[in-house]
Design a protein around this motif. Structure first.
Motif, PDB file in Angstrom:
ATOM      1  N   PHE A 269     -82.910  84.629  52.600  1.00 14.40           N
ATOM      2  CA  PHE A 269     -81.782  84.092  52.106  1.00 14.40           C
ATOM      3  C   PHE A 269     -82.148  82.858  51.142  1.00 14.40           C
ATOM      4  O   PHE A 269     -81.415  83.073  50.089  1.00 14.40           O
ATOM      5  CB  PHE A 269     -80.845  83.490  53.106  1.00 14.40           C
ATOM      6  N   ILE A 270     -82.785  81.958  51.694  1.00 18.02           N
ATOM      7  CA  ILE A 270     -83.209  80.919  50.804  1.00 18.02           C
ATOM      8  C   ILE A 270     -83.796  81.211  49.535  1.00 18.02           C
ATOM      9  O   ILE A 270     -83.631  80.719  48.182  1.00 18.02           O
ATOM     10  CB  ILE A 270     -84.212  79.732  51.603  1.00 18.02           C
ATOM     11  N   LYS A 271     -84.791  82.154  49.464  1.00 18.21           N
ATOM     12  CA  LYS A 271     -85.502  82.631  48.344  1.00 18.21           C
ATOM     13  C   LYS A 271     -84.584  83.116  47.329  1.00 18.21           C
ATOM     14  O   LYS A 271     -84.668  82.787  46.181  1.00 18.21           O
ATOM     15  CB  LYS A 271     -86.755  83.732  48.831  1.00 18.21           C
ATOM     16  N   LYS A 272     -83.514  84.222  47.783  1.00 18.13           N
ATOM     17  CA  LYS A 272     -82.774  84.870  46.800  1.00 18.13           C
ATOM     18  C   LYS A 272     -81.792  84.009  46.390  1.00 18.13           C
ATOM     19  O   LYS A 272     -81.127  84.261  45.213  1.00 18.13           O
ATOM     20  CB  LYS A 272     -82.292  86.083  47.437  1.00 18.13           C
ATOM     21  N   GLU A 299     -75.945  92.122  45.181  1.00 20.14           N
ATOM     22  CA  GLU A 299     -76.866  93.069  44.947  1.00 20.14           C
ATOM     23  C   GLU A 299     -78.377  92.859  45.589  1.00 20.14           C
ATOM     24  O   GLU A 299     -79.220  93.692  45.733  1.00 20.14           O
ATOM     25  CB  GLU A 299     -77.242  93.037  43.241  1.00 20.14           C
ATOM     26  N   GLU A 300     -78.405  91.447  45.844  1.00 19.48           N
ATOM     27  CA  GLU A 300     -79.660  91.054  46.408  1.00 19.48           C
ATOM     28  C   GLU A 300     -79.634  90.791  48.059  1.00 19.48           C
ATOM     29  O   GLU A 300     -80.769  90.759  48.771  1.00 19.48           O
ATOM     30  CB  GLU A 300     -80.535  90.069  45.635  1.00 19.48           C
ATOM     31  N   LEU A 301     -78.457  90.248  48.524  1.00 17.56           N
ATOM     32  CA  LEU A 301     -78.438  90.198  50.026  1.00 17.56           C
ATOM     33  C   LEU A 301     -77.670  91.195  50.611  1.00 17.56           C
ATOM     34  O   LEU A 301     -77.459  90.906  51.973  1.00 17.56           O
ATOM     35  CB  LEU A 301     -77.719  88.672  50.165  1.00 17.56           C
ATOM     36  N   VAL A 417     -72.465  86.193  53.828  1.00 19.19           N
ATOM     37  CA  VAL A 417     -73.396  86.978  54.532  1.00 19.19           C
ATOM     38  C   VAL A 417     -73.196  87.115  56.164  1.00 19.19           C
ATOM     39  O   VAL A 417     -73.150  88.252  56.566  1.00 19.19           O
ATOM     40  CB  VAL A 417     -74.964  86.226  54.467  1.00 19.19           C
ATOM     41  N   TYR A 418     -72.676  85.785  56.654  1.00 19.53           N
ATOM     42  CA  TYR A 418     -72.542  85.890  58.300  1.00 19.53           C
ATOM     43  C   TYR A 418     -71.050  86.613  58.300  1.00 19.53           C
ATOM     44  O   TYR A 418     -71.124  87.649  59.355  1.00 19.53           O
ATOM     45  CB  TYR A 418     -71.986  84.450  58.416  1.00 19.53           C
ATOM     46  N   ASN A 425     -71.040  95.588  58.047  1.00 23.83           N
ATOM     47  CA  ASN A 425     -71.294  96.238  56.876  1.00 23.83           C
ATOM     48  C   ASN A 425     -72.166  95.607  55.939  1.00 23.83           C
ATOM     49  O   ASN A 425     -72.256  95.630  54.752  1.00 23.83           O
ATOM     50  CB  ASN A 425     -69.638  96.444  56.057  1.00 23.83           C
ATOM     51  N   LEU A 426     -73.064  94.646  56.420  1.00 21.84           N
ATOM     52  CA  LEU A 426     -73.951  94.105  55.421  1.00 21.84           C
ATOM     53  C   LEU A 426     -75.220  95.111  55.450  1.00 21.84           C
ATOM     54  O   LEU A 426     -75.821  95.626  56.562  1.00 21.84           O
ATOM     55  CB  LEU A 426     -74.722  92.893  56.284  1.00 21.84           C
TER      56      LEU A 426
END
Length: 433
Positions: A269-272, A299-301, A417-418, A425-426
């Motif tokens: 998460f931190i990187k993206k 698109e990334e998470l 995200v949470y 549905n993540l």
């Protein structure tokens, strides 16, 4: 802003040296003439013949910011409640979103309280403003009266004062819920509130970007020239304290939130999300960062697009962790430097007021420092020394506001995200990629 800050430091230092040189050479009259022309507070009885150019410009800037406090808080929260109360489609998501915002805000406020109290106990915020404050300030009443006044008995008095933030929140919440309940019957008022909110955001952006640099130069220069270097030291202590607290929460707070709430690897998460934080830092606007934030988390998470489209705009209005941290530390700094008593109980009230006030902070540059005024008035921190310290915060707060925006937008993403994970549905393959 940065150039104005540097130029203000240079000009202010030059005036300090000039003042010391003139006074040491017995030429006090020359300095008095310069002071009356540029720096004198013309509201004082003894300054009826002074011009005070720098004072006038600085006050115009501060007044223009405080002008929009009440309509800004009312419209922002009313429109947010219109979305929050959409229980037909997103009731469960709304509940989880608010819960996520609240959980991260509590952690943020605890961290801010610890840092602010530690700095106060270490004496970092102590400053003597002998020129304008001869005695310690007092609140004059129990701060808990703020909650008694949450439901007003006169709507006119609420909209005529900047310090009735709880009453504004109550009225805005009730108005928003009623508008949503009545649906299409109240389209005109909702559109009017949306238009007013857009006008306020545009006005604030103009004031901050166009008038702001000039005002920063004026406020810094006048602060140096009138009150000297001694008053910049605690201001720098505030900047240092707030910066450390914000960086710690940005680097570790959200990572811990992701791990506890979802069980996912927080490093991913931190990187993206780093590029979103950097964009928020550079623009100092949650609104400007919204498109990139949405694109990144979807698109990334792997966040569900429906959840992203609901959580991020809502968070842009009511999720202000960075703003709350800044307001708590700033309020403690102002109270300490103005001679008010700092206790754990007072800090708890400050934190609660900051949490509530930050809900009404729009996604515009510099708005957090403006809303800080409602926290100060709610606590009764309103003597001359407190006003001076507040002006100093406005003058030097631009770098802090940039970092605050980074926290706010990353907090929105973490909550999205949470919520998406809790709704099953993540897309974890995308998240882990």
């Amino acid at each position: 802003m940065a150039i104005a800050l540097i130029l203000g430091l240079i000009a202010g230092t030059s005036f300090i040296l000039l003042r010391e040189s003139l006074i040491s050479n017995g030429d006090l009259d020359t300095w008095t003439l310069i002071n009356n022309l540029l720096f004198q507070d013309i509201s004082k009885p003894e300054a009826n013949k002074a011009i005070g150019i720098f004072y006038i410009v600085g006050q115009l800037f501060i007044n223009s910011l405080q002008l929009v406090i009440v309509p800004m808080v009312f419209t922002s929260i009313t429109l947010a409640m219109c979305n929050i109360s959409d229980t037909k489609k997103l009731g469960r998501i709304s509940y989880k979103t608010i819960l996520g915002f609240l959980a991260s805000s509590i952690f943020a406020l605890v961290l801010a309280g610890i840092f602010g109290l530690t700095a106060h106990k270490m004496g970092l915020f102590n400053v003597n403003i002998d020129n304008i404050a001869s005695s310690e300030g007092t609140t004059g009443s129990n701060p808990l009266l703020v909650f008694v006044q949450a439901i007003p008995n006169n709507i006119g008095s609420v909209f005529s004062e900047n310090g009735r933030v709880l009453s504004i929140v109550f009225l805005a919440s009730i108005t928003g819920i009623c508008i949503n309940t009545l649906g299409n019957q109240i389209l005109v008022l909702k559109n009017i509130l949306q238009d007013i909110n857009k006008i306020i955001t545009t006005f604030l952006t103009f004031v901050i970007t166009k008038f702001g640099p000039i005002a920063i130069f004026v406020l810094i220069t006048r602060t140096f020239a009138i009150y000297g270097v001694d008053h910049l030291k605690p201001a720098l202590a505030y900047v240092f304290t707030a910066t450390i607290a914000l960086l710690i929460f940005l680097s570790f707070g959200y990572a811990l939130f992701i791990y506890i709430s979802t069980g996912l690897n927080p490093v991913k998460f931190i990187k993206k999300i780093t590029k979103v934080a950097l964009f928020g830092f550079s623009t100092s606007s949650s609104a400007a960062t919204l498109p990139l934030n949405t694109k990144t988390i979807v698109e990334e998470l792997g966040v569900n697009e429906e959840i992203a489209s609901f959580t991020l705009p809502l968070g842009m209005t009511i999720n202000m962790n960075g703003t709350a941290i800044m307001q708590v530390i700033a309020a403690i700094f102002i109270a300490s430097s103005a001679g008010y008593e700092i206790t754990v109980g007072n800090i708890l009230i400050i934190a609660l007021l900051a949490l509530i006030a930050s809900i009404g902070t729009p996604a515009a540059p510099g708005a957090g420092a403006i809303i800080l005024f409602t926290v100060l008035t709610g606590m009764g921190y309103n003597n001359d020394a407190a006003v001076l310290a507040y002006s100093l915060i406005l003058a030097i707060n631009r770098p802090i506001e940039m970092l605050v925006t980074s926290l706010n937008v990353v907090g929105d993403a973490a909550t999205a995200v949470y919520v998406s994970k809790s709704e099953n549905n993540l897309n974890e393959e995308i998240y882990k990629a």
